[in-house]
Design an enzyme around this catalytic site. Structure first.
Site, mmCIF file in Angstrom:
data_model
loop_
_atom_site.group_PDB
_atom_site.id
_atom_site.type_symbol
_atom_site.label_atom_id
_atom_site.label_comp_id
_atom_site.label_asym_id
_atom_site.label_seq_id
_atom_site.Cartn_x
_atom_site.Cartn_y
_atom_site.Cartn_z
ATOM 1 N N HIS A 138 38.372 -11.101 47.112
ATOM 2 C CA HIS A 138 38.401 -9.756 46.634
ATOM 3 C C HIS A 138 37.092 -9.126 46.687
ATOM 4 O O HIS A 138 36.220 -9.709 47.134
ATOM 5 C CB HIS A 138 39.195 -9.349 45.126
ATOM 6 N N SER A 150 47.349 -8.658 45.625
ATOM 7 C CA SER A 150 46.118 -8.171 45.039
ATOM 8 C C SER A 150 45.276 -7.511 45.996
ATOM 9 O O SER A 150 44.384 -6.721 45.208
ATOM 10 C CB SER A 150 45.469 -9.464 44.291
ATOM 11 N N ASP A 175 35.061 -15.846 43.257
ATOM 12 C CA ASP A 175 36.022 -14.963 44.086
ATOM 13 C C ASP A 175 35.379 -14.355 45.420
ATOM 14 O O ASP A 175 34.532 -13.659 45.362
ATOM 15 C CB ASP A 175 36.339 -13.777 43.073
#
Length: 425
Positions: free
Chosen positions: A396, A143, A393
């Site tokens: 990311h 990702s 998160d």
């Protein structure tokens, strides 16, 4: 009526004839001294030379002037802000669109990376597209590869609209866009290990299975149609896994219920990268077309406390120089990747159609604890107050955000390669 600067008096002509030669001879030593001590404009760097891609730099550049250490620097304020926002491109993954999800502070958008010994120019979308005209760029990995790809797409869309021409319907894991303006394609391939693997799932295995001596053909089968590839892996190697090589099981990572030896994951990451780069060299290094390859180094997470508690990554400014050091797992993961890139470069020195670099972003990313979505991976997470459980998160990157800098460095590598190619012609 003539020019106001023109004087036709004959005595002035006579005086001028006498003064001009003496003026020339008087200035000549000064000119020679300037050329001797300052042969190029002060503070001239590779980055500024390479910006003008249509003009070849002087052939007498030294090695120092054709390289830049982008890993050594600091984050400095930048009032210009990013090239795009959360609504100007339609490719941002929902969980990274921090602006649209109501993140209230905007300060994280106004920083730029400043290397100590050179300049990192602002991203130039037209230059990027021109360098990859008639080519195919692929981002391959986990990702983080997708995060970097979507950042690049947004920056390029500020000058040319990409058309989505392929998607497989599996959570956007395999997609391709086409820039008609430059006959340029850009793809993303989901391959969290780069080598063949079976991923854990809620309905199947509760651990990953990796086959370290086989490259993942889900992307490698398309290698002949790829001109440049950016590889990015790391975080999936932290999950429980069993490792295979040939017909034997090497061991596992965090598998207490299985009868395998615990061997960790650093050497496994090394083997995966080695297998991948060898496949690139074997399949593309010897043909007429060749391939350019980059390995984006490990991007550190910034969890401070539990992932499901308020404030897991709540900082709003970069770390100051010296405040945070690269160490532990972050350092080890980066070191493995850089070492394997350097080893592959040594093994492929005789191949003129194969170029490889490490896109070393670990330290500059470590310094940006403010750049993650945190709770804003979900829309307006505090609309009804702070809940007991708040998913965060801290891995990311918000888009726009610090990950845009990765693509600025990518462009500088491309411009350097272009300069070297033209110099060899």
């Amino acid at each position: 009526m003539g020019s106001p600067f023109k004087d036709n008096h004959p005595s002035n002509h006579s005086l001028a004839k006498k003064l001009i030669p003496w003026t020339f001879y008087a200035m000549l030593p000064l000119v020679l001294l300037r050329v001797y001590f300052y042969p190029y404009p002060p503070h001239q760097t590779t980055a500024t030379i390479l910006t003008a891609s249509s003009v070849s730099p002087p052939p007498t550049l030294s090695e120092d002037e054709t390289s830049c250490d982008y890993t050594d620097g600091k984050w400095v304020p930048d009032r210009r802000g990013p090239l795009y926002n959360g609504s100007t491109c339609g490719t941002i993954k929902e969980g990274q669109n921090c602006i649209a999800h109501g993140r209230p502070d905007m300060g994280y958008l106004y920083w730029r990376w400043k290397p100590k010994q050179c300049k990192l120019p602002r991203f130039e979308p037209n230059t990027f597209l021109q360098l990859l005209r008639n080519k195919h760029l692929a981002f391959v990995g986990d990702s983080m590869a997708r995060n970097q790809l979507e950042s690049l797409l947004c920056m390029l869309s500020s000058v040319s609209a990409p058309n989505l021409v392929y998607r497989d319907g599996e959570e956007n894991k395999f997609r391709r866009w086409y820039f008609e303006s430059h006959n340029f394609s850009i793809s993303v391939y989901w391959s969290p290990f780069l080598v063949r693997g079976v991923e854990k799932s809620s309905t199947g295995l509760n651990h990953n299975e990796l086959y370290l001596d086989h490259v993942d053909e889900r992307w490698a089968a398309d290698m002949n149609g790829i001109d440049m590839v950016v590889l990015s892996i790391g975080h999936w190697f932290l999950h429980p896994a069993v490792y295979h090589e040939g017909d034997r099981v090497l061991g596992c990572h965090y598998c207490p219920d299985l009868n395998h030896t615990e061997i960790g994951f650093y050497d496994i990451l090394r083997k995966a990268i080695k297998t991948t780069l060898k496949a690139l060299i074997d399949r593309k290094g010897h043909d007429d077309k060749g391939i350019d390859a980059l390995v984006t180094t490990f991007s550190p997470a910034h969890f401070e406390g539990d992932w499901d508690k308020f404030g897991a990554c709540s900082k709003t400014k970069p770390y100051e120089e010296g405040e945070k050091t690269l160490e532990g797992m972050d350092s080890e993961m980066r070191q493995v990747e850089v070492e394997e890139v350097e080893a592959a470069k040594m093994n492929s020195m005789q191949l003129v159609k194969f170029r490889l670099e490490a896109l070393d972003v670990t330290k500059l990313s470590l310094m940006r604890p403010d750049g993650h979505p945190g709770p804003y991976m979900h829309p307006f997470p505090f609309a009804n107050g702070v809940a007991e459980r708040v998913q965060n998160d801290c891995v990311h990157w918000c888009l726009p955000g610090p990950v845009d800098t990765w693509n600025e460095i990518l462009l500088e590598v491309m411009k350097k390669w272009d300069y070297e190619s033209r110099r060899e012609e």
